[in-house]
Design a protein around this motif. Structure first.
Motif, mmCIF file in Angstrom:
data_model
loop_
_atom_site.group_PDB
_atom_site.id
_atom_site.type_symbol
_atom_site.label_atom_id
_atom_site.label_comp_id
_atom_site.label_asym_id
_atom_site.label_seq_id
_atom_site.Cartn_x
_atom_site.Cartn_y
_atom_site.Cartn_z
ATOM 1 N N LYS A 142 100.952 68.267 -23.370
ATOM 2 C CA LYS A 142 101.296 67.294 -24.608
ATOM 3 C C LYS A 142 102.390 66.476 -24.257
ATOM 4 C CE LYS A 142 101.288 70.063 -28.265
ATOM 5 N NZ LYS A 142 101.170 71.489 -27.621
ATOM 6 N N THR A 143 103.410 67.248 -23.730
ATOM 7 C CA THR A 143 104.669 66.781 -23.260
ATOM 8 C C THR A 143 104.370 66.079 -22.221
ATOM 9 O OG1 THR A 143 105.667 68.495 -24.633
ATOM 10 C CG2 THR A 143 106.850 66.690 -23.410
ATOM 11 N N ALA A 144 103.843 67.199 -20.560
ATOM 12 C CA ALA A 144 103.621 66.165 -19.707
ATOM 13 C C ALA A 144 102.612 65.165 -19.612
ATOM 14 C CB ALA A 144 102.515 67.471 -18.729
ATOM 15 N N LEU B 90 113.790 70.637 -26.021
ATOM 16 C CA LEU B 90 114.021 70.529 -24.667
ATOM 17 C C LEU B 90 112.321 69.456 -24.256
ATOM 18 C CD1 LEU B 90 113.117 74.299 -23.276
ATOM 19 C CD2 LEU B 90 115.108 73.007 -22.628
ATOM 20 N N ASP B 91 111.587 69.637 -24.883
ATOM 21 C CA ASP B 91 110.689 68.266 -24.886
ATOM 22 C C ASP B 91 111.309 67.085 -24.704
ATOM 23 O OD1 ASP B 91 108.726 70.610 -24.506
ATOM 24 O OD2 ASP B 91 107.330 70.259 -25.825
ATOM 25 N N ALA B 92 112.369 67.005 -26.545
ATOM 26 C CA ALA B 92 112.388 65.246 -26.073
ATOM 27 C C ALA B 92 114.077 65.022 -25.240
ATOM 28 C CB ALA B 92 114.060 65.645 -27.772
ATOM 29 N N ILE C 190 103.279 60.892 -31.834
ATOM 30 C CA ILE C 190 104.135 62.674 -32.471
ATOM 31 C C ILE C 190 103.692 64.123 -31.909
ATOM 32 C CG2 ILE C 190 104.223 63.913 -34.742
ATOM 33 C CD1 ILE C 190 103.995 60.705 -36.838
ATOM 34 N N GLU C 191 103.943 64.401 -31.090
ATOM 35 C CA GLU C 191 104.099 65.576 -31.145
ATOM 36 C C GLU C 191 104.146 66.847 -31.720
ATOM 37 O OE1 GLU C 191 104.747 67.533 -27.256
ATOM 38 O OE2 GLU C 191 104.675 68.974 -27.201
ATOM 39 N N ASN C 192 103.030 67.622 -31.708
ATOM 40 C CA ASN C 192 103.028 68.647 -33.599
ATOM 41 C C ASN C 192 103.423 69.750 -31.968
ATOM 42 O OD1 ASN C 192 103.008 69.796 -35.546
ATOM 43 N ND2 ASN C 192 101.075 67.913 -36.412
HETATM 44 MG MG LIG Z 1 105.321 70.584 -25.639
#
Ligand SMILES: [Mg+2]
Ligand SMILES: Nc1nc2c(ncn2[C@@H]2O[C@H](COP(=O)(O)OP(=O)(O)O)[C@@H](O)[C@H]2O)c(=O)[nH]1
Length: 246
Positions: free
Chosen positions: A70-72, A98-100, A143-145
């Protein structure tokens, strides 16, 4: 504790400390708690949805198992689309920012929500996070759940649609094992397709299983690493954005 899926509960959903509650009374209590939680969530979701409509913002809820990419995908999408329209991200994880941090490195605004023991975002958490973001008139909010294929299926955040990511390392059977999530999906993204030469993975079988659970779901294949398939993802985004901003 989440009374719907039992996450955060020491003893599982609806369990009593002494274990002596009659089964029927316990079941009735679980149903009541679930209903109250979901009704409250739906009220916040309706408020969020009205806010997105008034702000001409496409909101998408990205869900997957942990590590599906998702984040990538967001990092690459934000980097490649940032000159076209406003973009922002709400990041949901149980712990860490970390993801933010990865998202902010692209220059896009991001708010991290740490859910603690909760295994999903809910509409109230999203409503609170919106206060930390700029207006996105004509733009897209991702919105990354929290990463799992169970709990986020039941919670409407006010989004225009759920995008389920399923990576090629996870097996073709996931739509059949987690039907609620795939049933809720507007789009299924098969991710990490650059790894296919190294795997015995049947893309057509995953797509067929997703469509068996949800005949309306669209299915695309992408690699955030190589960029393969991203044009189709961006075209899908552009279509949903056009629907959202009128
Ligand atoms: Mg992520
Ligand atoms: N080979 C490959 N690895 C990827 C791809 N997308 C993500 N990854 C890797 O998969 C891992 C998890 O990715 P991440 O975006 O953090 O997943 P998330 O937990 O769903 O946000 C990281 O090591 C990424 O580098 C891809 O398209 N191809």
């Amino acid at each position: 504790m989440c009374g719907v899926c039992g996450c955060g509960a020491a003893d599982g959903p609806g369990a009593t400390r002494d274990g002596r509650a009659p089964a029927l009374a316990a079941a009735a209590r679980i149903v009541r708690v679930e209903r109250d939680i979901l009704e409250k969530n739906d009220r916040y979701a309706a408020t969020n949805r009205a806010r997105f409509a008034a702000g001409r913002t496409l909101a998408l809820n990205l869900v997957s198992s942990p590590g599906a990419g998702k984040t990538a995908l967001l990092v690459r999408t934000l980097t490649e689309l940032r000159d076209r329209y406003p973009l922002a991200v709400i990041e949901g994880d149980q712990q860490t920012s970390l993801d933010a941090d990865r998202i902010r490195a692209t220059g896009a605004p991001a708010v991290q929500i740490n859910t603690g023991k909760l295994c999903h975002l809910d509409a109230r958490l999203v409503a609170d996070a919106l206060a930390g973001l700029p207006p996105l008139d004509g733009g897209v909010l991702f919105i990354e759940n929290v990463g799992n294929l169970v709990c986020p299926a039941g919670f409407d955040l006010g989004e225009a649609g759920k995008v389920v990511l399923a990576s090629v390392t996870e097996g073709e059977d996931k739509p059949l094992k987690y039907p609620d999530m795939f049933h809720a999906a507007r789009l299924v993204l098969i991710t990490k397709t650059d790894l296919l030469p190294h795997l015995e993975f049947d893309v057509a079988a995953l797509a067929a299983n997703a469509r068996a659970v949800n005949p309306r779901a669209e299915v695309l294949q992408v690699s955030a690493r190589t960029g393969a398939g991203l044009d189709a993802w961006y075209a899908w985004l552009a279509g949903r954005r056009a629907d959202a901003i009128g």
